[in-house]
Write a protein that holds these residues in place. Sequence first.
Motif, PDB file in Angstrom:
ATOM      1  N   GLU A   1     -17.358   9.485   2.135  1.00  0.00           N
ATOM      2  CA  GLU A   1     -16.715  10.025   3.656  1.00  0.00           C
ATOM      3  C   GLU A   1     -15.264  10.033   3.388  1.00  0.00           C
ATOM      4  OE1 GLU A   1     -18.815   9.391   7.039  1.00  0.00           O
ATOM      5  OE2 GLU A   1     -17.359   7.622   7.111  1.00  0.00           O
ATOM      6  N   TYR A   2     -14.175  10.453   3.541  1.00  0.00           N
ATOM      7  CA  TYR A   2     -13.311  10.223   4.184  1.00  0.00           C
ATOM      8  C   TYR A   2     -12.744  10.834   5.669  1.00  0.00           C
ATOM      9  CZ  TYR A   2     -12.177  11.692  -1.342  1.00  0.00           C
ATOM     10  OH  TYR A   2     -12.205  11.160  -2.601  1.00  0.00           O
ATOM     11  N   LYS A   3     -11.690   9.827   5.667  1.00  0.00           N
ATOM     12  CA  LYS A   3     -11.282   9.218   7.170  1.00  0.00           C
ATOM     13  C   LYS A   3     -10.765   8.492   6.869  1.00  0.00           C
ATOM     14  CE  LYS A   3     -15.811  10.597   9.333  1.00  0.00           C
ATOM     15  NZ  LYS A   3     -17.021  10.274  10.872  1.00  0.00           N
ATOM     16  N   LEU A   4      -9.399   8.929   7.777  1.00  0.00           N
ATOM     17  CA  LEU A   4      -8.344   7.499   7.874  1.00  0.00           C
ATOM     18  C   LEU A   4      -8.898   6.657   9.190  1.00  0.00           C
ATOM     19  CD1 LEU A   4      -5.502  10.188   9.167  1.00  0.00           C
ATOM     20  CD2 LEU A   4      -5.401   8.578   6.905  1.00  0.00           C
ATOM     21  N   GLN A   5     -10.112   6.084   9.471  1.00  0.00           N
ATOM     22  CA  GLN A   5     -10.150   5.163   9.830  1.00  0.00           C
ATOM     23  C   GLN A   5     -11.578   4.251   9.183  1.00  0.00           C
ATOM     24  OE1 GLN A   5     -10.640   8.494  11.172  1.00  0.00           O
ATOM     25  NE2 GLN A   5      -9.301   8.230  12.884  1.00  0.00           N
ATOM     26  N   ASN A   6     -11.361   4.749   8.342  1.00  0.00           N
ATOM     27  CA  ASN A   6     -11.823   3.838   6.834  1.00  0.00           C
ATOM     28  C   ASN A   6     -10.861   3.350   6.412  1.00  0.00           C
ATOM     29  OD1 ASN A   6     -14.542   4.706   8.121  1.00  0.00           O
ATOM     30  ND2 ASN A   6     -14.817   6.231   6.473  1.00  0.00           N
ATOM     31  N   ILE A   7      -9.956   3.522   6.600  1.00  0.00           N
ATOM     32  CA  ILE A   7      -9.374   3.095   5.403  1.00  0.00           C
ATOM     33  C   ILE A   7      -8.692   1.902   5.747  1.00  0.00           C
ATOM     34  CG2 ILE A   7      -6.118   3.464   4.443  1.00  0.00           C
ATOM     35  CD1 ILE A   7      -8.213   5.483   3.534  1.00  0.00           C
ATOM     36  N   ARG A   8      -8.868   0.619   4.444  1.00  0.00           N
ATOM     37  CA  ARG A   8      -8.737  -1.045   5.284  1.00  0.00           C
ATOM     38  C   ARG A   8      -7.191  -1.375   4.167  1.00  0.00           C
ATOM     39  NH1 ARG A   8     -11.773  -3.424   2.081  1.00  0.00           N
ATOM     40  NH2 ARG A   8     -13.311  -2.144   1.107  1.00  0.00           N
ATOM     41  N   TRP A   9      -6.487  -0.640   3.179  1.00  0.00           N
ATOM     42  CA  TRP A   9      -5.448  -0.993   2.427  1.00  0.00           C
ATOM     43  C   TRP A   9      -4.470   0.497   1.909  1.00  0.00           C
ATOM     44  CZ3 TRP A   9      -6.191  -3.223  -2.985  1.00  0.00           C
ATOM     45  CH2 TRP A   9      -5.157  -3.740  -3.976  1.00  0.00           C
ATOM     46  N   ILE A  10      -3.263   0.074   2.216  1.00  0.00           N
ATOM     47  CA  ILE A  10      -2.597   1.394   1.968  1.00  0.00           C
ATOM     48  C   ILE A  10      -0.792   0.537   0.931  1.00  0.00           C
ATOM     49  CG2 ILE A  10      -0.708   2.938   3.093  1.00  0.00           C
ATOM     50  CD1 ILE A  10      -2.433   3.146   5.480  1.00  0.00           C
ATOM     51  N   ASP A  11      -0.589   1.572  -0.141  1.00  0.00           N
ATOM     52  CA  ASP A  11       0.175   0.509  -1.022  1.00  0.00           C
ATOM     53  C   ASP A  11       1.187   1.559  -1.006  1.00  0.00           C
ATOM     54  OD1 ASP A  11       1.943  -0.283  -2.583  1.00  0.00           O
ATOM     55  OD2 ASP A  11       0.103  -0.430  -4.358  1.00  0.00           O
ATOM     56  N   LEU A  12       2.509   1.674   0.011  1.00  0.00           N
ATOM     57  CA  LEU A  12       3.097   2.418   0.136  1.00  0.00           C
ATOM     58  C   LEU A  12       4.501   1.580   0.028  1.00  0.00           C
ATOM     59  CD1 LEU A  12       3.384   3.107   3.590  1.00  0.00           C
ATOM     60  CD2 LEU A  12       3.790   5.122   2.186  1.00  0.00           C
ATOM     61  N   SER A  13       4.458   1.203  -1.561  1.00  0.00           N
ATOM     62  CA  SER A  13       5.833  -0.185  -2.446  1.00  0.00           C
ATOM     63  C   SER A  13       6.270   1.094  -3.332  1.00  0.00           C
ATOM     64  CB  SER A  13       4.772  -1.228  -3.342  1.00  0.00           C
ATOM     65  OG  SER A  13       4.175  -0.440  -4.290  1.00  0.00           O
ATOM     66  N   TYR A  14       7.693   0.605  -3.078  1.00  0.00           N
ATOM     67  CA  TYR A  14       8.515   0.887  -4.065  1.00  0.00           C
ATOM     68  C   TYR A  14       8.748   2.436  -3.964  1.00  0.00           C
ATOM     69  CZ  TYR A  14       7.647  -2.699  -7.617  1.00  0.00           C
ATOM     70  OH  TYR A  14       7.469  -4.097  -8.116  1.00  0.00           O
ATOM     71  N   ASN A  15       9.138   2.289  -2.481  1.00  0.00           N
ATOM     72  CA  ASN A  15       9.611   4.089  -1.831  1.00  0.00           C
ATOM     73  C   ASN A  15      11.172   3.830  -1.699  1.00  0.00           C
ATOM     74  OD1 ASN A  15       7.211   6.526  -2.053  1.00  0.00           O
ATOM     75  ND2 ASN A  15       6.443   4.134  -2.001  1.00  0.00           N
ATOM     76  N   LEU A  16      11.832   4.764  -0.845  1.00  0.00           N
ATOM     77  CA  LEU A  16      13.242   4.047  -0.535  1.00  0.00           C
ATOM     78  C   LEU A  16      13.079   4.704   0.957  1.00  0.00           C
ATOM     79  CD1 LEU A  16      14.696   7.268  -2.005  1.00  0.00           C
ATOM     80  CD2 LEU A  16      14.787   4.417  -2.732  1.00  0.00           C
ATOM     81  N   ILE A  17      12.096   3.772   1.633  1.00  0.00           N
ATOM     82  CA  ILE A  17      11.606   3.676   3.193  1.00  0.00           C
ATOM     83  C   ILE A  17      12.870   3.394   3.950  1.00  0.00           C
ATOM     84  CG2 ILE A  17       9.817   3.386   4.902  1.00  0.00           C
ATOM     85  CD1 ILE A  17       7.329   3.889   2.351  1.00  0.00           C
ATOM     86  N   THR A  18      13.273   3.605   4.658  1.00  0.00           N
ATOM     87  CA  THR A  18      14.080   2.887   5.585  1.00  0.00           C
ATOM     88  C   THR A  18      13.801   1.558   6.712  1.00  0.00           C
ATOM     89  OG1 THR A  18      15.173   4.338   6.271  1.00  0.00           O
ATOM     90  CG2 THR A  18      16.167   3.760   4.550  1.00  0.00           C
ATOM     91  N   ASN A  19      12.686   2.554   7.733  1.00  0.00           N
ATOM     92  CA  ASN A  19      12.228   2.486   8.557  1.00  0.00           C
ATOM     93  C   ASN A  19      10.862   2.024   9.179  1.00  0.00           C
ATOM     94  OD1 ASN A  19      12.593   4.233   9.946  1.00  0.00           O
ATOM     95  ND2 ASN A  19      14.633   4.434  10.140  1.00  0.00           N
TER      96      ASN A  19
ATOM     97  N   SER B   1     -11.762   3.831   1.114  1.00  0.00           N
ATOM     98  CA  SER B   1     -10.992   2.853   2.178  1.00  0.00           C
ATOM     99  C   SER B   1      -9.254   2.369   1.348  1.00  0.00           C
ATOM    100  CB  SER B   1     -11.887   1.739   1.919  1.00  0.00           C
ATOM    101  OG  SER B   1     -12.065   1.042   0.693  1.00  0.00           O
ATOM    102  N   ILE B   2      -9.087   2.880   0.428  1.00  0.00           N
ATOM    103  CA  ILE B   2      -7.768   2.852  -0.407  1.00  0.00           C
ATOM    104  C   ILE B   2      -6.956   3.672  -0.394  1.00  0.00           C
ATOM    105  CG2 ILE B   2      -6.526   1.256  -2.406  1.00  0.00           C
ATOM    106  CD1 ILE B   2      -8.972  -0.141  -2.450  1.00  0.00           C
ATOM    107  N   LEU B   3      -5.885   3.777  -0.042  1.00  0.00           N
ATOM    108  CA  LEU B   3      -4.765   4.872  -0.155  1.00  0.00           C
ATOM    109  C   LEU B   3      -3.405   4.492  -1.011  1.00  0.00           C
ATOM    110  CD1 LEU B   3      -4.079   7.900   0.419  1.00  0.00           C
ATOM    111  CD2 LEU B   3      -3.315   6.504   2.482  1.00  0.00           C
ATOM    112  N   ILE B   4      -3.164   5.285  -2.529  1.00  0.00           N
ATOM    113  CA  ILE B   4      -2.035   4.466  -2.883  1.00  0.00           C
ATOM    114  C   ILE B   4      -0.615   5.181  -3.340  1.00  0.00           C
ATOM    115  CG2 ILE B   4      -1.559   3.632  -5.123  1.00  0.00           C
ATOM    116  CD1 ILE B   4      -4.406   3.062  -5.900  1.00  0.00           C
ATOM    117  N   LEU B   5       0.194   4.964  -2.577  1.00  0.00           N
ATOM    118  CA  LEU B   5       1.083   5.941  -2.273  1.00  0.00           C
ATOM    119  C   LEU B   5       2.445   5.692  -3.384  1.00  0.00           C
ATOM    120  CD1 LEU B   5       0.887   7.168   1.392  1.00  0.00           C
ATOM    121  CD2 LEU B   5       0.842   8.562  -0.807  1.00  0.00           C
ATOM    122  N   CYS B   6       2.773   4.013  -4.156  1.00  0.00           N
ATOM    123  CA  CYS B   6       3.797   3.798  -4.171  1.00  0.00           C
ATOM    124  C   CYS B   6       4.220   4.571  -5.744  1.00  0.00           C
ATOM    125  CB  CYS B   6       3.240   2.523  -4.969  1.00  0.00           C
ATOM    126  SG  CYS B   6       1.629   2.729  -6.038  1.00  0.00           S
ATOM    127  N   GLN B   7       5.332   3.951  -5.622  1.00  0.00           N
ATOM    128  CA  GLN B   7       5.675   4.472  -7.038  1.00  0.00           C
ATOM    129  C   GLN B   7       6.659   5.714  -6.463  1.00  0.00           C
ATOM    130  OE1 GLN B   7       7.520   2.791  -9.444  1.00  0.00           O
ATOM    131  NE2 GLN B   7       6.211   0.977  -9.666  1.00  0.00           N
TER     132      GLN B   7
END
Length: 297
Positions: free
Chosen positions: A183-201, A148-154
């Motif tokens: 069980e790996y399903k995107l429908q179960n993800i409750r928390w996503i961490d996209l901090s400390y990246n270079l996302i513009t929009n 349920s947690i996906l970490i993509l920071c830094q």
Amino acid sequence: MQQISLDAPPLDYSFRELKKLEGILIIQVDLIKLVPRGKKEKRNLDKPNDNPKESIQEPDQQVVPEMKEQQEESGKAEEQQIEEKQEDKSKKVEQKFSPDQLIPQNNAASLLITQQNIPLSGKIVGGKLQENKNQNQIQKMKVKLLCSILILCQNKFTSIANFYNIMDTVFGKLKETITDTIEYKLQNIRWIDLSYNLITNLDYDFKQMPALQTLYIHCNLIKDINEFNKLSDHPSIKSLTIHGNPFEMKVKNLETINTAIWRIKIIQMIPHIVRIDSVLVSKKERDNAKVSIISKK
């Protein structure tokens, strides 16, 4: 059979210095090759050891035969002492609680149990032995782990376009290779961490992920606060972190960042939001957001 769902360990792709989301696919393949499922390194004891440091005999082979006999005799004596202590304890228990005291003798079922020494796994009600319901429930329960947690920071992501399709491919590989208990399903993800990246929009609005409740997107390069209006139709998002983006520098009051202004703007865009930058939204802020909307009209 009842099924219990528990949170699995988070899926962590942080500190990878990835520039594109597609890079996760390559990293995942490498991880699968390095750690194949169900295989562990086993030391071959049949091959001779060429290293003189490792060719030391085990302690059992170095013991003199006379010392072995002494050790065996002392071990037997210790075993006898342990058995005697256990017998003494069992006798004391029998003296304290006899079967006659534990179970009433006027019950036919209890008489059979006392005579035949049948172990009790429940209670005797109406002459019948009823098993413990909790034990039956525990035996029938099946535990299932949900990621349920996906970490993509830094990392160095500049865009999250095609986010769902890329992560869906990653999760599909995890199902085939890692384990069947998670069980790996995107429908179960409750928390996503996209901090400390270079996302513009916000190239993706996360509508295909209905369980998402928390989104960390602070410390990126989002210049326009109106980008978060894309999350207004998401029904489940309750917590959002947005500080450290360039848009907050545009909202100034006497050369200091006025956080209250852009907090109210976020509340106007996402009325069901509960936390902004880990701070609960107050009733006063909600009232101010409503007033400003009315004044604009």
